[in-house]
Design a protein around this motif. Structure first.
Motif, PDB file in Angstrom:
ATOM      1  N   TYR A   1       0.874  -1.273  -0.033  1.00  0.00           N
ATOM      2  CA  TYR A   1       0.054   0.029  -0.158  1.00  0.00           C
ATOM      3  C   TYR A   1       0.631   1.201  -0.059  1.00  0.00           C
TER       4      TYR A   1
ATOM      5  N   ALA B   1       2.216  11.843   1.122  1.00  0.00           N
ATOM      6  CA  ALA B   1       1.987  10.384   0.619  1.00  0.00           C
ATOM      7  C   ALA B   1       3.422   9.977   0.323  1.00  0.00           C
TER       8      ALA B   1
ATOM      9  N   ALA C   1      -3.584   7.338   6.073  1.00  0.00           N
ATOM     10  CA  ALA C   1      -4.412   6.469   5.259  1.00  0.00           C
ATOM     11  C   ALA C   1      -3.530   5.372   4.257  1.00  0.00           C
TER      12      ALA C   1
ATOM     13  N   ALA D   1      -3.684   3.172   0.483  1.00  0.00           N
ATOM     14  CA  ALA D   1      -4.273   3.218  -0.858  1.00  0.00           C
ATOM     15  C   ALA D   1      -3.821   2.574  -1.669  1.00  0.00           C
TER      16      ALA D   1
ATOM     17  N   LEU E   1      -3.699   8.632  -2.989  1.00  0.00           N
ATOM     18  CA  LEU E   1      -4.034   9.549  -1.843  1.00  0.00           C
ATOM     19  C   LEU E   1      -3.936  11.031  -2.234  1.00  0.00           C
TER      20      LEU E   1
ATOM     21  N   TYR F   1      -8.975   6.750  -0.696  1.00  0.00           N
ATOM     22  CA  TYR F   1      -7.982   5.824   0.110  1.00  0.00           C
ATOM     23  C   TYR F   1      -8.852   4.626   0.480  1.00  0.00           C
TER      24      TYR F   1
ATOM     25  N   TRP G   1      -8.322   4.019   6.599  1.00  0.00           N
ATOM     26  CA  TRP G   1      -8.248   5.059   7.389  1.00  0.00           C
ATOM     27  C   TRP G   1      -8.215   4.973   8.855  1.00  0.00           C
TER      28      TRP G   1
END
Length: 123
Positions: free
Chosen positions: A32, A50, A97, A99, A105, A110, A113
């Motif tokens: 992820y 991110a 989060a 994703a 993101l 996402y 969370w």
């Protein structure tokens, strides 16, 4: 299923530093992209940073570039947000989060969370 638990929030003085952590459960953490968002009281949620799955690619909101660093340790299933010289207006609940991609993101999308951790910056 991935569960995310943030920690490290609290009270910090403007100009100080703070490191937030987000621990993920599950064995698929490294598949992820991870990100941090924040939401101040009465305001919209906003993207902060991110990082891609390997940690080799990062993205930042313009407002935090140069002061914030996102990193991850896939062996520890943890993503970090190092905040330097925070400002009073950055007081917010910070959430992490997960994703499928870093670009998701950036668009606010996402898959998982966290519950968030409060960061209060005193001026």
């Amino acid at each position: 299923q991935v569960q995310l638990v943030e920690s490290g929030g609290g009270l910090v003085q403007a100009g100080g530093s703070l490191r937030l952590s987000c621990a993920a459960s599950g064995r698929t953490f490294s598949s992820y992209a991870m990100g941090w968002f924040r939401q101040a009281q009465g305001k919209e949620r906003e993207f902060v940073a991110a990082i891609n799955e390997s940690g080799g690619g990062t993205s930042y909101a313009d407002s935090v570039k140069g002061r914030v660093t996102i990193s991850r340790d896939n062996a520890k299933n943890t993503v970090y947000l190092q905040m330097n010289s925070p400002k009073a207006e950055e007081t917010a609940v910070y959430s992490c989060a997960a994703a499928g991609s870093r670009w998701d993101l950036l668009w606010g999308k996402y898959d998982y969370w966290g519950q968030g951790t409060q960061v209060t910056v005193s001026s």
